[in-house]
Scaffold this active site. Sequence first.
Site, short mmCIF file in Angstrom:
data_model
loop_
_atom_site.label_atom_id
_atom_site.label_comp_id
_atom_site.label_asym_id
_atom_site.label_seq_id
_atom_site.Cartn_x
_atom_site.Cartn_y
_atom_site.Cartn_z
N HIS A 196 34.29 39.69 39.24
CA HIS A 196 34.38 38.54 40.12
C HIS A 196 34.53 37.20 39.38
CE1 HIS A 196 30.18 38.23 38.91
NE2 HIS A 196 30.22 36.97 39.31
C1 UD1 Z 1 28.40 32.67 41.98
C2 UD1 Z 1 27.82 32.20 40.64
C3 UD1 Z 1 28.00 33.29 39.60
C4 UD1 Z 1 27.44 34.62 40.08
C5 UD1 Z 1 28.09 34.95 41.41
C6 UD1 Z 1 27.61 36.26 41.97
C7 UD1 Z 1 28.04 29.80 40.22
C8 UD1 Z 1 28.77 28.77 39.44
N1 UD1 Z 1 28.52 31.03 40.15
O1 UD1 Z 1 29.80 32.79 41.82
O2 UD1 Z 1 27.30 32.93 38.43
O3 UD1 Z 1 27.73 35.61 39.13
O4 UD1 Z 1 27.79 33.90 42.32
O5 UD1 Z 1 28.28 36.54 43.14
O6 UD1 Z 1 27.06 29.47 40.85
N2 UD1 Z 1 32.03 33.55 49.32
C9 UD1 Z 1 31.94 34.20 50.52
N3 UD1 Z 1 30.72 34.50 51.00
C10 UD1 Z 1 29.57 34.18 50.36
C11 UD1 Z 1 29.67 33.50 49.13
C12 UD1 Z 1 30.90 33.19 48.62
O7 UD1 Z 1 32.95 34.52 51.14
O8 UD1 Z 1 28.49 34.52 50.84
C13 UD1 Z 1 33.37 33.24 48.77
C14 UD1 Z 1 33.87 31.88 49.13
O9 UD1 Z 1 35.25 31.97 49.34
C15 UD1 Z 1 33.60 31.04 47.90
C16 UD1 Z 1 33.77 32.08 46.79
O10 UD1 Z 1 33.30 33.31 47.35
O11 UD1 Z 1 34.46 29.96 47.77
C17 UD1 Z 1 32.99 31.75 45.55
O12 UD1 Z 1 31.60 31.56 45.85
P1 UD1 Z 1 30.68 30.64 44.90
O13 UD1 Z 1 29.29 30.66 45.38
O14 UD1 Z 1 31.34 29.33 44.70
O15 UD1 Z 1 30.77 31.34 43.48
P2 UD1 Z 1 30.78 32.87 43.08
O16 UD1 Z 1 32.13 33.19 42.56
O17 UD1 Z 1 30.22 33.77 44.12
#
Ligand code: UD1
Length: 375
Positions: free
Chosen positions: A216
Amino acid sequence: MKNLKLILVVGARPNFMKIAPLILAIRNQRKILESGNFRINYRLVHTGQHYDLRMSDAFFQELAIPEPDYNLGVGSGTHAAQTAEIMVRFEKVCLEEKPGWVVVVGDVNSTMACTLVASKLEIKVAHIEAGLRSFDRTMPEEINRLVTDALADLLLTPSQDADRNLLREGVPQKKIRRVGNIMIDTLKINLQKARELRPYEQYGLEEKKYVFVTLHRPSNVDAKESLRQIMQNLTGLSQKLPVIFPLHPRTEKNLEQFNLLPERGRYPNLKLCKPVGYFESIGLADKARFVLTDSGGLQEETTFLKVPCLTLRPNTERPVTVTIGTNKLTSIKTLKKDISQLLEGSDHRGKVPPLWDGRTSERILKVLAEKSVGR
Ligand code: UD1
């Protein structure tokens, strides 16, 4: 009777398994702490960085984490927007609750945002999983780690390399306490249950005859060419050994956008599915022939489970998983060769690092109590 109030912060998926055992230890504090005239209580704050049922709620249920006292509901956004939103909302909680300590875990945006808020309000911050460094500032988590550790008052580290990193950065020794790996507390508590679930069976897979994949990180999945090459490797691998690959929302979105999802039925042994819960993830890792990942947590979990792990990253902030455990770093260029080697059975059996013993949350509680006496 003296009271110590903690605010415990969670935000994203990898935080939940790190807070769960601490809550359990607080519940059992009478057995852990010697002094009877000292009481720890807590408020749980969920920033809402992760909000999907599968990315958040499922973990609360499985790990029996109580409903958060506050859900800040920040959701997704750019790094600046998400961090800022968490800060604004968390500041109100701190002003209302006036805690003795804010306890943050790991390296996600929520960790850094809440640390910044607490520090500016002169509330003490304890960071669990402090001192890890990939020395790669293109990773958002590395920035979060550096800021959090620069500000935190108590740095609770999982391993010796973490202590060394902090000392090198000029952190005074008295702020650092090596307590071990708190994720292993959760793993030890839940392993039996995860094993009994035999999650691989629902995908038609057999023990040690499949590969478990999770990817991811932006560096792997945000660019079309790297994601294309990853998928090419996985389709090839699936013709030798079945592959189970739960898709993080970011990965799924990019596979769709880049039109890289394989045609239905073309690669029946490449099993793509929605994100899995904690028991399922542990159960799948435990009986995999090997794991391919870019997650921080799985590098540690596979080391504990003694399952070979290939980490698709140029570096790791968890070097003990390579030097002591079962982990090996790989790249898109070396992936095919590294996979072939594992398929031929040439993996090394690792050992479990010191203090990855299931008692980290107890040690943390003792340190917090000790630091708070006489306040
Ligand atoms: C975050 C953490 C990363 C961790 C990961 C585990 C940071 C910088 N990164 O990354 O260290 O390894 O979580 O998953 O904090 N989204 C959903 N549903 C959710 C959450 C996210 O659809 O419940 C999608 C959204 O499109 C969002 C994207 O995932 O824009 C990224 O989510 P985000 O929380 O920004 O970072 P992660 O890539 O999940």
